[in-house]
Design a protein around this motif. Structure first.
Motif, PDB file in Angstrom:
ATOM      1  N   ILE A   1     -37.946  21.776  82.910  1.00 11.19           N
ATOM      2  CA  ILE A   1     -36.889  22.359  83.738  1.00 11.19           C
ATOM      3  C   ILE A   1     -37.400  22.502  85.164  1.00 11.19           C
ATOM      4  N   PHE A   2     -36.554  22.112  86.130  1.00 15.46           N
ATOM      5  CA  PHE A   2     -36.892  22.269  87.542  1.00 15.46           C
ATOM      6  C   PHE A   2     -35.763  23.001  88.245  1.00 15.46           C
ATOM      7  N   TYR A   3     -36.134  23.884  89.165  1.00 16.75           N
ATOM      8  CA  TYR A   3     -35.148  24.713  89.894  1.00 16.75           C
ATOM      9  C   TYR A   3     -35.405  24.578  91.388  1.00 16.75           C
ATOM     10  N   ASP A   4     -34.371  24.135  92.127  1.00 14.57           N
ATOM     11  CA  ASP A   4     -34.483  24.014  93.589  1.00 14.57           C
ATOM     12  C   ASP A   4     -33.083  24.106  94.175  1.00 14.57           C
ATOM     13  N   THR A   5     -32.587  25.313  94.314  1.00 15.84           N
ATOM     14  CA  THR A   5     -31.240  25.511  94.837  1.00 15.84           C
ATOM     15  C   THR A   5     -31.298  25.838  96.327  1.00 15.84           C
ATOM     16  N   TYR A   6     -30.132  25.798  96.961  1.00 17.20           N
ATOM     17  CA  TYR A   6     -30.038  26.116  98.392  1.00 17.20           C
ATOM     18  C   TYR A   6     -29.154  27.339  98.576  1.00 17.20           C
ATOM     19  N   GLY A   7     -29.602  28.268  99.401  1.00 17.71           N
ATOM     20  CA  GLY A   7     -28.793  29.433  99.730  1.00 17.71           C
ATOM     21  C   GLY A   7     -28.880  30.549  98.710  1.00 17.71           C
ATOM     22  N   GLU A   8     -29.846  30.471  97.785  1.00 21.06           N
ATOM     23  CA  GLU A   8     -30.046  31.555  96.842  1.00 21.06           C
ATOM     24  C   GLU A   8     -31.326  32.307  97.195  1.00 21.06           C
ATOM     25  N   HIS A   9     -31.548  33.417  96.508  1.00 24.10           N
ATOM     26  CA  HIS A   9     -32.630  34.314  96.890  1.00 24.10           C
ATOM     27  C   HIS A   9     -33.550  34.594  95.707  1.00 24.10           C
ATOM     28  N   PHE A  10     -34.548  35.433  95.938  1.00 27.69           N
ATOM     29  CA  PHE A  10     -35.559  35.719  94.929  1.00 27.69           C
ATOM     30  C   PHE A  10     -34.939  36.304  93.665  1.00 27.69           C
ATOM     31  N   LEU A  11     -33.952  37.177  93.819  1.00 19.03           N
ATOM     32  CA  LEU A  11     -33.307  37.781  92.656  1.00 19.03           C
ATOM     33  C   LEU A  11     -32.556  36.733  91.826  1.00 19.03           C
TER      34      LEU A  11
ATOM     35  N   HIS B   1     -34.737  32.715  85.577  1.00 19.22           N
ATOM     36  CA  HIS B   1     -35.833  32.815  84.607  1.00 19.22           C
ATOM     37  C   HIS B   1     -35.394  33.571  83.360  1.00 19.22           C
ATOM     38  N   SER B   2     -34.709  34.685  83.563  1.00 14.08           N
ATOM     39  CA  SER B   2     -34.336  35.553  82.440  1.00 14.08           C
ATOM     40  C   SER B   2     -33.294  34.914  81.534  1.00 14.08           C
ATOM     41  N   HIS B   3     -32.321  34.215  82.134  1.00 15.89           N
ATOM     42  CA  HIS B   3     -31.199  33.722  81.356  1.00 15.89           C
ATOM     43  C   HIS B   3     -31.379  32.292  80.852  1.00 15.89           C
ATOM     44  N   ALA B   4     -32.082  31.461  81.608  1.00 17.69           N
ATOM     45  CA  ALA B   4     -32.156  30.046  81.254  1.00 17.69           C
ATOM     46  C   ALA B   4     -33.411  29.669  80.478  1.00 17.69           C
ATOM     47  N   LEU B   5     -34.575  30.093  80.958  1.00 18.48           N
ATOM     48  CA  LEU B   5     -35.824  29.602  80.376  1.00 18.48           C
ATOM     49  C   LEU B   5     -35.983  29.933  78.900  1.00 18.48           C
ATOM     50  N   PRO B   6     -35.804  31.199  78.485  1.00 20.60           N
ATOM     51  CA  PRO B   6     -36.031  31.503  77.064  1.00 20.60           C
ATOM     52  C   PRO B   6     -35.109  30.739  76.126  1.00 20.60           C
ATOM     53  N   GLU B   7     -33.936  30.346  76.609  1.00 23.17           N
ATOM     54  CA  GLU B   7     -32.949  29.704  75.747  1.00 23.17           C
ATOM     55  C   GLU B   7     -33.023  28.181  75.773  1.00 23.17           C
ATOM     56  N   LEU B   8     -33.379  27.610  76.912  1.00 26.55           N
ATOM     57  CA  LEU B   8     -33.288  26.160  77.072  1.00 26.55           C
ATOM     58  C   LEU B   8     -34.621  25.434  76.976  1.00 26.55           C
ATOM     59  N   LEU B   9     -35.725  26.093  77.328  1.00 24.48           N
ATOM     60  CA  LEU B   9     -37.023  25.415  77.353  1.00 24.48           C
ATOM     61  C   LEU B   9     -37.603  25.348  75.945  1.00 24.48           C
ATOM     62  N   ASP B  10     -37.831  24.140  75.491  1.00 29.12           N
ATOM     63  CA  ASP B  10     -38.289  23.935  74.121  1.00 29.12           C
ATOM     64  C   ASP B  10     -39.687  24.525  73.922  1.00 29.12           C
ATOM     65  N   THR B  11     -39.942  24.991  72.715  1.00 34.58           N
ATOM     66  CA  THR B  11     -41.253  25.519  72.353  1.00 34.58           C
ATOM     67  C   THR B  11     -41.957  24.518  71.436  1.00 34.58           C
ATOM     68  N   PRO B  12     -43.284  24.447  71.464  1.00 36.24           N
ATOM     69  CA  PRO B  12     -44.154  25.302  72.287  1.00 36.24           C
ATOM     70  C   PRO B  12     -44.626  24.632  73.578  1.00 36.24           C
ATOM     71  N   ASN B  13     -44.213  23.365  73.801  1.00 38.35           N
ATOM     72  CA  ASN B  13     -44.820  22.576  74.886  1.00 38.35           C
ATOM     73  C   ASN B  13     -43.928  22.354  76.099  1.00 38.35           C
ATOM     74  N   GLY B  14     -42.825  23.101  76.215  1.00 37.60           N
ATOM     75  CA  GLY B  14     -41.957  22.951  77.376  1.00 37.60           C
ATOM     76  C   GLY B  14     -42.644  23.362  78.663  1.00 37.60           C
ATOM     77  N   VAL B  15     -42.239  22.720  79.764  1.00 39.16           N
ATOM     78  CA  VAL B  15     -42.843  22.972  81.076  1.00 39.16           C
ATOM     79  C   VAL B  15     -41.733  23.287  82.081  1.00 39.16           C
ATOM     80  N   TYR B  16     -41.977  24.295  82.897  1.00 38.86           N
ATOM     81  CA  TYR B  16     -41.026  24.680  83.945  1.00 38.86           C
ATOM     82  C   TYR B  16     -41.721  24.684  85.301  1.00 38.86           C
TER      83      TYR B  16
END
Length: 231
Positions: free
Chosen positions: A87-97, A103-118
Motif C-alpha cells: 500500500i502506498f499513500y501520497d495525497t494532495y491537500g491533506e494533513h497529518f491527522l 493508518h487506523s482505517h485502511a492498513l489493519p483491514e487491507l494489508l495482507d499478513t504477515p508480509n504486507g508492506v506499506y
C-alpha cells in the motif's frame, strides 16, 4: 518513487498493490514495471481522473481505478474483502491527522499478513529537519499501536536547483539531500515469522541504490505537478 515501488513489491512481480493518489502517475508507472496481479488506484481529483482516462489507465490489464476520496472508497474495498501486498499513500491537500486516519482505517483491514508492506511519500514537516524527525517518530508510535513496525530508510538524493522552484507557493522539499523512506511491516509474533526480517539488510541496500538513480527525476516531475496544482 522507484525506490518506493521496489520496497512495496519486494522486487517481485505479480504482487497486489494499492496506491492512494495518482497525481502524475509516477509511483503507479513504477509499480507497473513489476506486473502486479492487482493494481488498485484511488484518485479523487476529477481533472486527474480525466487525464487517467486519456492515458488509458482504466483499460490496463489488472488495473482497477476507483474515482473518489479514499475515505469513501476504502470502506467499499474492505466490504469486498480486498487484501493487498503493498500500500502506498501520497495525497494532495491533506494533513497529518488524515494520514493517521488512513493508518487506523485502511492498513489493519487491507494489508495482507504477515508480509504486507506499506509506505508513503514522506513530506512530513519538510521545512525543518528537527520537526521532520519528530513527525516521523509520531508516525512510528501510532503505527506501533496498530501492530506495525516502522523504520525510515535514509536515501541520498539529488535536490533540484532553486530555479526549479520558482513560482511554486508551497515547496514540498526544502534542500535536504537525504530522504527518509518509510518502510512499514506487520510486527512479527511468536506464531508468525516474516521473511522480511531475513532480507531487510539486502532490501535496504537495493532501495538506496534505486533511490540514488531515480529520486532526482522524481523531484523534477513532482515540482511540475506542484506548478500544475497551483495554476
Amino acid at each position: 518513487m522507484q525506490a518506493h515501488a521496489s520496497l512495496l513489491t519486494c522486487n517481485q512481480k505479480h504482487k497486489r498493490v494499492l496506491n492512494v493518489g495518482f497525481g502524475m502517475g509516477i509511483i503507479d508507472t513504477a509499480l507497473q514495471e513489476y506486473d502486479p496481479s492487482l493494481h488498485i488506484i484511488i484518485e479523487a481529483h476529477p481533472d486527474v481522473y480525466n487525464e487517467m482516462k486519456k492515458m488509458k489507465w482504466l483499460e490496463k490489464e489488472n488495473v482497477r481505478v476507483c474515482f473518489g476520496k479514499w475515505q469513501d472508497v476504502i470502506p467499499q474495498l474492505i466490504q469486498e474483502g480486498v487484501k493487498v501486498d503493498g500500500i502506498f499513500y501520497d495525497t494532495y491537500g491533506e494533513h497529518f491527522l488524515d494520514l493517521e486516519d488512513f493508518h487506523s482505517h485502511a492498513l489493519p483491514e487491507l494489508l495482507d499478513t504477515p508480509n504486507g508492506v506499506y509506505s508513503f511519500f514522506n513530506g512530513l514537516a519538510p521545512d525543518n529537519l528537527f520537526f521532520h524527525g519528530v513527525a516521523c517518530q509520531c508516525v512510528k508510535l501510532q503505527l506501533a499501536s496498530l501492530g506495525f513496525e516502522a523504520e525510515f530508510v535514509p536515501c541520498e538524493i539529488t535536490v533540484p536547483e532553486q530555479e526549479e522552484w520558482e513560482g511554486i507557493r508551497r515547496k514540498y522539499w526544502h534542500g535536504r539531500d537525504t530522504y527518509y523512506l518509510p518502510h512499514v511491516t506487520w510486527k512479527a509474533t511468536d506464531e508468525t515469522t516474516t521473511t522480511s526480517s531475513s532480507i531487510e539488510g539486502e532490501e535496504e541496500e537495493k532501495i538506496k541504490a534505486v533511490a540514488s538513480r531515480q529520486e532526482n527525476d522524481d523531484n523534477g516531475m513532482n515540482a511540475k505537478r506542484q506548478k500544475v496544482n497551483e495554476s
